[in-house]
Design an enzyme around this catalytic site. Structure first.
Site, mmCIF file in Angstrom:
data_model
loop_
_atom_site.group_PDB
_atom_site.id
_atom_site.type_symbol
_atom_site.label_atom_id
_atom_site.label_comp_id
_atom_site.label_asym_id
_atom_site.label_seq_id
_atom_site.Cartn_x
_atom_site.Cartn_y
_atom_site.Cartn_z
ATOM 1 N N HIS A 187 -5.022 -102.598 -22.481
ATOM 2 C CA HIS A 187 -4.700 -103.228 -23.768
ATOM 3 C C HIS A 187 -3.484 -104.117 -23.616
ATOM 4 C CE1 HIS A 187 -2.940 -99.177 -23.535
ATOM 5 N NE2 HIS A 187 -1.888 -99.676 -24.156
ATOM 6 N N ASP B 173 -1.599 -101.954 -34.265
ATOM 7 C CA ASP B 173 -1.118 -100.708 -33.656
ATOM 8 C C ASP B 173 -0.759 -99.701 -34.748
ATOM 9 O OD1 ASP B 173 0.198 -100.061 -30.592
ATOM 10 O OD2 ASP B 173 0.777 -98.756 -32.267
ATOM 11 N N GLN C 215 2.310 -96.334 -20.168
ATOM 12 C CA GLN C 215 0.919 -96.343 -20.632
ATOM 13 C C GLN C 215 0.509 -94.946 -21.079
ATOM 14 O OE1 GLN C 215 -1.997 -97.763 -17.763
ATOM 15 N NE2 GLN C 215 -3.616 -97.855 -19.313
#
Ligand code: AMP
Ligand code: ZN
Length: 113
Positions: free
Chosen positions: A99, A31, A93
């Site tokens: 994901h 990330d 989100q």
């Protein structure tokens, strides 16, 4: 594949990412804004907008996303980890390609904020 989807573009190599794992079905990468010492994302290569778009035909694929996430967590020293899928903007989100967040390396609290 969606040409405008950020994560589809990462899968296609159009946008760089720090890849952690790839096979025919699944892609994993770190990330860009980590929320824990180890924080990576596992995605199906197939474009699904989120958990709410998963159909019966995708069940095995999403099971694989979870299995790969847990295996990668163990390989990266965070077997005990938080696995999260946000479903919709109100749930947090921001990228509308399904994901799985995998976060580890610090104690996690509950409930989430
Ligand atoms: P969510 O808020 O559940 O939709 O999570 C989206 C995640 O994608 C966030 O944790 C972002 O930090 C992450 N993210 C956004 N753009 C990128 C990128 N280019 N590379 C890696 N992670 C990204
Ligand atoms: Zn996509």
């Amino acid at each position: 594949m969606s040409s405008t989807c950020l994560f589809c573009r990462i899968v296609n190599g159009e946008i760089p990412a720090k890849k952690l794992y790839e096979d025919d079905d699944v892609f994993a990468f770190w990330d860009i804004t980590p929320q824990a010492p180890k924080h990576f994302l596992v995605i199906p290569k197939k474009h699904l907008s989120g958990p709410g778009a998963v159909s019966v035909e995708d069940e095995a694929l999403i099971g694989k996303v979870v299995r790969i996430g847990a295996e990668l967590a163990k390989e990266n020293g965070v077997e005990q980890c938080r696995l999260v899928m946000n479903n919709g903007a109100e749930a947090g989100q921001t990228v509308f390609h399904l994901h799985l967040h995998v976060l580890g390396g610090r104690p996690m609290s509950w409930p989430p904020g």
